[in-house]
Design an enzyme around this catalytic site. Sequence first.
Site, short mmCIF file in Angstrom:
data_model
loop_
_atom_site.label_atom_id
_atom_site.label_comp_id
_atom_site.label_asym_id
_atom_site.label_seq_id
_atom_site.Cartn_x
_atom_site.Cartn_y
_atom_site.Cartn_z
N SER A 142 0.62 -1.19 0.16
CA SER A 142 -0.39 -0.09 -0.38
C SER A 142 1.15 1.00 0.25
O SER A 142 2.50 0.96 0.33
CB SER A 142 -0.73 -0.06 1.59
OG SER A 142 -1.33 1.27 1.50
N TYR A 155 -2.36 -0.87 10.59
CA TYR A 155 -2.26 -1.12 9.51
C TYR A 155 -1.29 -0.56 8.60
O TYR A 155 -0.50 -1.54 7.92
CB TYR A 155 -3.74 0.17 8.69
CG TYR A 155 -3.66 -0.63 6.65
CD1 TYR A 155 -3.80 -1.51 6.56
CD2 TYR A 155 -3.49 0.74 5.67
CE1 TYR A 155 -4.99 -2.07 4.80
CE2 TYR A 155 -3.50 0.38 4.66
CZ TYR A 155 -4.14 -0.67 4.14
OH TYR A 155 -4.30 -0.80 3.10
P1 NAD Z 1 -11.52 -6.32 -0.06
O1 NAD Z 1 -12.29 -5.50 0.93
O2 NAD Z 1 -12.85 -5.41 -1.79
O3 NAD Z 1 -11.27 -8.13 -0.18
C1 NAD Z 1 -10.83 -8.32 1.04
C2 NAD Z 1 -10.41 -9.38 1.20
O4 NAD Z 1 -9.64 -10.19 1.70
C3 NAD Z 1 -12.29 -10.27 -0.05
O5 NAD Z 1 -11.73 -11.43 -0.44
C4 NAD Z 1 -11.93 -11.04 2.31
O6 NAD Z 1 -12.96 -11.60 2.54
C5 NAD Z 1 -10.90 -11.27 2.11
N1 NAD Z 1 -10.28 -11.68 3.41
C6 NAD Z 1 -10.50 -10.64 4.80
N2 NAD Z 1 -10.22 -11.21 5.78
C7 NAD Z 1 -9.66 -12.47 5.69
C8 NAD Z 1 -9.75 -13.48 6.33
N3 NAD Z 1 -8.85 -13.63 8.03
N4 NAD Z 1 -9.15 -14.95 5.46
C9 NAD Z 1 -9.50 -14.51 4.41
N5 NAD Z 1 -9.49 -13.75 3.55
C10 NAD Z 1 -9.95 -12.10 4.25
O7 NAD Z 1 -10.57 -5.09 -0.23
P2 NAD Z 1 -9.44 -4.29 -1.75
O8 NAD Z 1 -10.16 -3.14 -1.09
O9 NAD Z 1 -9.73 -5.28 -2.55
O10 NAD Z 1 -8.38 -4.66 -0.67
C11 NAD Z 1 -7.45 -5.87 -1.11
C12 NAD Z 1 -6.28 -5.15 -0.65
O11 NAD Z 1 -5.39 -4.19 -1.07
C13 NAD Z 1 -5.81 -5.46 1.10
O12 NAD Z 1 -4.32 -6.20 1.51
C14 NAD Z 1 -5.97 -3.70 1.08
O13 NAD Z 1 -5.03 -3.71 2.26
C15 NAD Z 1 -4.84 -3.71 0.10
N6 NAD Z 1 -4.83 -2.05 -0.52
C16 NAD Z 1 -6.10 -1.73 -0.70
C17 NAD Z 1 -6.08 -0.06 -1.10
C18 NAD Z 1 -7.74 0.37 -1.60
O14 NAD Z 1 -7.39 1.79 -1.29
N7 NAD Z 1 -8.70 -0.41 -1.91
C19 NAD Z 1 -5.21 0.50 -1.01
C20 NAD Z 1 -3.68 0.15 -1.01
C21 NAD Z 1 -3.91 -1.31 -0.54
#
Ligand code: NAD
Length: 260
Positions: A142, A155
Amino acid sequence: MLQGRAALVTGSTSGIGLAIAEALAGEGSQVMMNGFGDADEIEEMRSSMAKRHNVEVQYSGADLTESDQIEGLVDDAVSAFGSLDILVNCAGIQIIAPIDEFPIDGWDAMIAIHLSATFHTTRLVLPHMKERRWGRIVNMGSAHGLVASPYKAPYVAAKHGVVGFTKATAIEAGSWEITCNAICPGFVKTPMYDLQAEGLAVQEGRDVEEFIQEQVSTRHALPRIISVEEIAGTVLYLCSDAGRSVTGTTLSVDGGWTAT
Ligand code: NAD
C-alpha cells in the site's frame, strides 16, 4: 501467457484480489480463490470465471488468521493443480482509530491477515516453486507501506512489514528464478475503500462522493481514484517475461501519492 501455471490469490472474493484472479485466469492460469462472502455468490464467481476463461478455478474459505487453515489452503491448491507457480497475497482488512483507542483484537487481526499470513503462505509455497525453479510472489502493499497516515497505525505497521518481508523473500529465493515484489496502491475503488470513505464522510457530516473526490485529489497527483484492473495489470506485468528481472522492490500504483 500463463497456460500451465497455477496461482493462489488470497482475498480474491472481492475488490483487488478478485480482479487479479480474473486477470490471471484470463491469461490461462489455474486459480485458487480464497476469501469470505456469500457462498452462492462466491460459487457463481468461481464457476463463471472457470467457464469464461476455460481454466480450472477452485475456492477455499480458509481464514488467514489461522495458520492451520493456511496450511490446508496451500495443500488444497497443490492437490488440485499439482503445484503452485504464482502466489498473490491480497487479503486485507481496515480499521481506523487513534492508537490509544485502537482495539487490541483489531491490532492482532491486522498483523495476522496482512503480515503473518504472508509469511505462512510464502513459507508453504516456496518449496513447490523451488522444485520447479520458477515462481512469482506478489504481495499487496500500500502507499501505507511507504508513508503513514493518522489513525491507521496497525495498517501502516503491517504494510511496512510486508514491504520488508518482500525484500527478504526476494533475496532468499532469487537463485531459483523466484521473484517477489510488493505493489503499493493509492486509493483503489473497492468495497473496502467505499466502506472506509462512507464511514469517514458520515462522521464528518459530508456528502460521500464529494468526500471521496477531495480525499483522492489531496493525496494523488492524478486526481482520480484507481481501478482494480490497473492493479491486476501490474500483477500480470510481474508474471510476464518483461517483468522477470524485477524483484525485491515496491511498485507504486498510487497516482503520485508517495512522490511528495
Ligand atoms: P476488499 O475488502 O474488497 O477485499 C478484501 C478481501 O480479503 C476479501 O476477499 C475478504 O474476504 C478477504 N479477507 C479478509 N479477511 C480475511 C481472512 N481473515 N481470511 C481470508 N480472507 C480474508 O478489499 P480491497 O480494497 O480489494 O483490498 C485488497 C488488498 O489491497 C488489501 O491487502 C488492502 O490492504 C490492499 N489495498 C487496498 C487499497 C484500496 O484503496 N482499496 C489501497 C492499498 C492497498
